[in-house]
Design a protein around this motif. Structure first.
Motif, mmCIF file in Angstrom:
data_model
loop_
_atom_site.group_PDB
_atom_site.id
_atom_site.type_symbol
_atom_site.label_atom_id
_atom_site.label_comp_id
_atom_site.label_asym_id
_atom_site.label_seq_id
_atom_site.Cartn_x
_atom_site.Cartn_y
_atom_site.Cartn_z
ATOM 1 N N ILE A 1 -80.150 -25.592 -35.539
ATOM 2 C CA ILE A 1 -78.907 -24.934 -35.911
ATOM 3 C C ILE A 1 -78.466 -23.954 -34.839
ATOM 4 C CG2 ILE A 1 -77.811 -23.394 -37.583
ATOM 5 C CD1 ILE A 1 -78.238 -26.288 -38.537
ATOM 6 N N TRP B 1 -77.294 -26.019 -31.872
ATOM 7 C CA TRP B 1 -76.071 -26.717 -32.265
ATOM 8 C C TRP B 1 -74.876 -25.771 -32.123
ATOM 9 C CZ3 TRP B 1 -76.583 -30.547 -36.855
ATOM 10 C CH2 TRP B 1 -75.400 -31.281 -37.031
ATOM 11 N N TYR B 2 -75.018 -24.580 -32.638
ATOM 12 C CA TYR B 2 -73.957 -23.577 -32.556
ATOM 13 C C TYR B 2 -73.624 -23.264 -31.097
ATOM 14 C CZ TYR B 2 -71.412 -19.219 -33.223
ATOM 15 O OH TYR B 2 -70.454 -18.233 -33.188
ATOM 16 N N ASN B 3 -74.647 -23.073 -30.293
ATOM 17 C CA ASN B 3 -74.426 -22.745 -28.877
ATOM 18 C C ASN B 3 -73.747 -23.889 -28.132
ATOM 19 O OD1 ASN B 3 -75.543 -20.187 -29.130
ATOM 20 N ND2 ASN B 3 -77.611 -20.893 -28.630
ATOM 21 N N LEU C 1 -71.677 -26.131 -29.483
ATOM 22 C CA LEU C 1 -70.282 -26.137 -29.911
ATOM 23 C C LEU C 1 -69.486 -25.049 -29.199
ATOM 24 C CD1 LEU C 1 -70.589 -26.685 -33.776
ATOM 25 C CD2 LEU C 1 -69.806 -28.336 -32.076
ATOM 26 N N LEU C 2 -70.103 -23.897 -29.036
ATOM 27 C CA LEU C 2 -69.437 -22.796 -28.341
ATOM 28 C C LEU C 2 -69.167 -23.165 -26.886
ATOM 29 C CD1 LEU C 2 -68.486 -19.923 -29.032
ATOM 30 C CD2 LEU C 2 -70.668 -19.082 -28.139
ATOM 31 N N ASN D 1 -76.841 -18.823 -40.648
ATOM 32 C CA ASN D 1 -77.372 -19.981 -39.929
ATOM 33 C C ASN D 1 -76.450 -21.190 -40.064
ATOM 34 O OD1 ASN D 1 -80.253 -19.282 -38.835
ATOM 35 N ND2 ASN D 1 -80.115 -18.299 -40.831
ATOM 36 N N LYS E 1 -72.554 -21.132 -40.070
ATOM 37 C CA LYS E 1 -71.857 -20.791 -38.827
ATOM 38 C C LYS E 1 -71.263 -22.033 -38.160
ATOM 39 C CE LYS E 1 -73.981 -17.984 -36.003
ATOM 40 N NZ LYS E 1 -75.070 -17.376 -35.193
ATOM 41 N N ILE E 2 -71.851 -23.204 -38.445
ATOM 42 C CA ILE E 2 -71.374 -24.442 -37.814
ATOM 43 C C ILE E 2 -69.953 -24.793 -38.276
ATOM 44 C CG2 ILE E 2 -71.809 -26.884 -37.425
ATOM 45 C CD1 ILE E 2 -73.849 -25.063 -36.076
ATOM 46 N N LEU F 1 -67.348 -22.290 -36.943
ATOM 47 C CA LEU F 1 -67.003 -22.459 -35.534
ATOM 48 C C LEU F 1 -66.169 -23.724 -35.324
ATOM 49 C CD1 LEU F 1 -67.120 -21.643 -32.600
ATOM 50 C CD2 LEU F 1 -69.398 -22.667 -32.433
ATOM 51 N N ASP G 1 -73.478 -26.087 -47.060
ATOM 52 C CA ASP G 1 -72.826 -25.946 -45.756
ATOM 53 C C ASP G 1 -71.327 -26.227 -45.783
ATOM 54 O OD1 ASP G 1 -72.904 -28.582 -46.311
ATOM 55 O OD2 ASP G 1 -74.014 -29.202 -44.544
#
Length: 270
Positions: free
Chosen positions: A34, A37-39, A41-42, A99, A102-103, A106, A157
């Motif tokens: 997670i 994954w977030y990083n 996408l950013l 966690n 946040k996906i 974003l 989610d």
């Protein structure tokens, strides 16, 4: 960027691929995944060279969703979170918010196209992650379903937000209440996925479509996505106000001016 659970790479100068890479666990989510994954996408959001993102999985599954072993051990379905982060209701709520949730938050900010390439089974949170994408290309052998009810859970989610927008309220309730797994053709009939291809053709077909989008005027493409994503959140008056603002902007861009010149020059004199 490459690591154990997420592979993020440039397929070309304009198309990026985010690959869920935990095949031994059917790509079920881990805490590490997670975060990465977030990083990823950013990084995609902020890299102006990249125009389209393809989300897919490694191995035979797209994603089985939450890590069931971690859940049954009390560690929480987001993966290897410490037990004290999942020990009471307040901490469980905070753990979700900080966690996995946040996906989708974003993704909602990303104006560029994000396409799910569902290479295999997409279950529970795995399906929900595909629903968060703008379009879904699916392998013919894949099964899709919302499995939360079998564990006495609710979608953690945002699946209960995205699913009814795609298939309607009553069908969303049926899928969530029963936990039924449906095949790719049934999913396409419902509008849950947009295209179905044999597994060996799936990724290539997804890339072909991504390349088509890369050729389009990018400012207009992004603004169209904003308009469509907000169509049911604001009134008609506000939507039309938003449309007129976007139209004023895109008609002042280099892309529009060049396309207008091309169109005028291609017209044959009468």
């Amino acid at each position: 960027m490459e690591n154990k659970h997420i592979i993020f790479e440039h397929h070309s100068e304009e198309v990026a691929v985010l690959r869920i890479n935990r095949p031994e666990y059917l790509n079920s989510f881990s805490h590490e995944m997670i975060i990465d994954w977030y990083n990823a996408l950013l990084e995609f959001k902020e890299d102006n060279r990249l125009k389209v993102l393809i989300l897919t999985g490694t191995g035979k599954a797209f994603s089985a969703g939450g890590d069931i072993k971690a859940l049954s051990s009390g560690d929480g379905f987001i993966g290897e979170a410490k037990e004290d982060l999942w020990s009471n209701a307040v901490k469980r709520k905070a753990s979700l918010w900080e966690n996995i949730q946040k996906i989708p938050m974003l993704l909602e900010e990303i104006d560029k196209p994000v396409i799910a390439c569902i290479n295999g089974d997409a279950i529970g949170a795995g399906l929900d992650m595909a629903l968060m994408c703008d379009m879904r290309f699916c392998a013919s052998q894949a099964r899709l379903g919302e499995g939360y009810i079998h564990l006495g859970l609710v979608p953690g989610d945002g699946g209960s937000y995205f699913l009814p927008k795609i298939v309607g309220v009553s069908k969303a309730l049926e899928l969530l209440w029963t936990g039924e797994r449906i095949n790719a053709q049934a999913a396409m009939d419902l509008g849950l996925v947009d295209y179905v291809y044999p597994a060996e053709e799936l990724f290539e077909k997804t890339v072909e479509f991504a390349n088509v989008l890369c050729e389009k005027p990018q400012n207009a493409l992004k603004m169209i996505k904003r308009l469509v994503k907000n169509h049911d959140k604001i009134s008609l008056r506000n939507h039309l106000d938003m449309v007129s603002s976007h139209m004023a902007v895109v008609t002042d861009t280099h892309e529009y001016i060049e396309l207008l010149k091309q169109m005028k020059s291609s017209k044959k004199p009468e």
